[in-house]
Structures are given as C-alpha cells and as structure tokens.
Design a protein around this motif. Sequence first.
Motif, PDB file in Angstrom:
ATOM      1  N   SER A   1       0.813  -1.218   0.000  1.00 39.68           N
ATOM      2  CA  SER A   1       0.000   0.000   0.000  1.00 39.68           C
ATOM      3  C   SER A   1       0.849   1.272   0.000  1.00 39.68           C
ATOM      4  O   SER A   1       0.294   2.373  -0.026  1.00 39.68           O
ATOM      5  N   GLY A   2       2.187   1.121   0.042  1.00 38.14           N
ATOM      6  CA  GLY A   2       3.033   2.292  -0.106  1.00 38.14           C
ATOM      7  C   GLY A   2       4.053   2.536   0.976  1.00 38.14           C
ATOM      8  O   GLY A   2       4.886   3.442   0.860  1.00 38.14           O
ATOM      9  N   THR A   3       4.027   1.766   2.065  1.00 38.27           N
ATOM     10  CA  THR A   3       5.031   1.916   3.112  1.00 38.27           C
ATOM     11  C   THR A   3       6.372   1.398   2.606  1.00 38.27           C
ATOM     12  O   THR A   3       6.454   0.305   2.055  1.00 38.27           O
ATOM     13  N   GLY A   4       7.430   2.181   2.794  1.00 33.32           N
ATOM     14  CA  GLY A   4       8.754   1.735   2.378  1.00 33.32           C
ATOM     15  C   GLY A   4       9.371   0.792   3.387  1.00 33.32           C
ATOM     16  O   GLY A   4       9.031   0.802   4.572  1.00 33.32           O
ATOM     17  N   LEU A   5      10.304  -0.035   2.917  1.00 35.83           N
ATOM     18  CA  LEU A   5      11.015  -0.986   3.781  1.00 35.83           C
ATOM     19  C   LEU A   5      12.487  -0.920   3.432  1.00 35.83           C
ATOM     20  O   LEU A   5      12.861  -1.037   2.257  1.00 35.83           O
ATOM     21  N   ALA A   6      13.329  -0.721   4.445  1.00 38.45           N
ATOM     22  CA  ALA A   6      14.765  -0.571   4.213  1.00 38.45           C
ATOM     23  C   ALA A   6      15.547  -1.270   5.305  1.00 38.45           C
ATOM     24  O   ALA A   6      15.077  -1.417   6.432  1.00 38.45           O
ATOM     25  N   GLY A   7      16.764  -1.683   4.965  1.00 38.37           N
ATOM     26  CA  GLY A   7      17.610  -2.299   5.969  1.00 38.37           C
ATOM     27  C   GLY A   7      18.953  -2.693   5.406  1.00 38.37           C
ATOM     28  O   GLY A   7      19.234  -2.504   4.212  1.00 38.37           O
ATOM     29  N   TRP A   8      19.785  -3.245   6.273  1.00 39.14           N
ATOM     30  CA  TRP A   8      21.140  -3.612   5.885  1.00 39.14           C
ATOM     31  C   TRP A   8      21.474  -4.976   6.461  1.00 39.14           C
ATOM     32  O   TRP A   8      20.947  -5.407   7.477  1.00 39.14           O
ATOM     33  N   HIS A   9      22.348  -5.681   5.755  1.00 39.42           N
ATOM     34  CA  HIS A   9      22.974  -6.925   6.197  1.00 39.42           C
ATOM     35  C   HIS A   9      21.915  -7.938   6.664  1.00 39.42           C
ATOM     36  O   HIS A   9      20.827  -8.019   6.091  1.00 39.42           O
TER      37      HIS A   9
END
Length: 232
Positions: free
Chosen positions: A80-88
Amino acid sequence: MTTKKALIVRGGWDGHQPVETSQSIIPFLVSNGYEVRVEESTGVYADRDYLPTVDVIVQANTMNVIAKDEVNGLIAAVRSGTGLAGWHGGIADSYRDSVDYLHLIGGQFAHHPTRTPHDQLGGRPDDYFVAHTINIVPEMAGHPIVAGIGDFELTTEQYWVLSDSYNEVLATTTVAAREFDAWTRPVVVPAIWTRQWGLGRVFVATPGHGLDVLDNPDVRTIVERGMLWASR
C-alpha cells in the motif's frame, strides 16, 4: 508541515548489533523530518491500523521468527506504499522460515566465505571477515542511492545471497573461488538492490555487519539515501 513516520523494528542475533546500528541512524531520520518509533519485536507488523500510516520501516532483525499475521501485515503495508529498508542480516537474513518474506525482499543470505579453510579457523569474530569490493553497476551509477559513489573496499562479512531478476541491482560483489572452497569459479552476487512491491519500495544493502561497517562513509551514505528513497 506533516511529520513523516519511521518505524524501526530490531532484534535477533546480538552479533549484528541491532540496537547500536539502528540507534545510529535515528538522528539522520529525525533531521529529515521523521517521527521515529522503535519496536523490539515484530508484533507491530500485525497492527493493520498503524502500519499503513508509516512512511518507512527500517528493519534490523536477524535470524529471528515472524508470525503469519505479522508477515502478512508487513507485506500489506508495503503493497500500500510503506517503504522498507535495511542492511545486512537485519533485512537479508531475518526470517528464514518465511517464504513470503523472502518473496518480498528478493534476496536471502546463503553463505559468507571464511578467511582460511575451516580446519584453520580460530573461533574468532573475524573468521568470516574477508577483503572484498563493492562494485557499483555502471548502468546504475546515476541512481540517487549510489550517485557519485565509486567502487569501494571492505573487510567484513561478504554476503553470498540467493536472489532473483526482479531486483534492480545497484551494486554487486564477487565471491572469489579459492583452492579450499567448494565452488570452482568466482560468483557475482547483488550487494545493494531495490525492489518495487505494489506501491511500496524495498531497499537492501548487504554490508553492515556491525556499527564499524555502517560507519564506513560509503556504506553510511548508501543506507541513508536508501531509507529516504524507500520512504513513501
């Protein structure tokens, strides 16, 4: 001006310093106009009223488990448009038992090479730290996440990930084939990628084993840009 919302979900294996690394990005988010909420478990993903109001989820949660209603809530929010970010491992090795999560992320940690043959390892934290290069994909050099950043060197865990061609790969790394390895030729794998999922954007950077790696200027810049890029 409406305040943007960022949600940090952290936990799992302490070796990846989920608290320290996630704390280190809070000032950047605040300075960019985000109200930051921190959760120590995935339970918040099941909140179908709150989660779609979040502009970006930053996840630092390694080798953990996730309930079916939680992963479904996360996927629905991203669609629905929520972003998702992360590392490793906080995003690329989070929930090994969830194929739905893997489908969302587009890549799963499979291996990191050792410095020496296994029978010569000393049980030290750096047994899996190898020198390697993060190569910016030439055709993607103008992408806002990596613009102005050239190839750079790291000595840390080098993630071999299993992935698919739906990813937009911004950088790769080449896993060498040494005489003591089981594989017989070098393997090029994604190191930084994005993924469109419904209306939402997903950003993954495989460097970031600990705070020292996240503090590398190139890694830090890419992660900060990636969070903003993924945000609604």
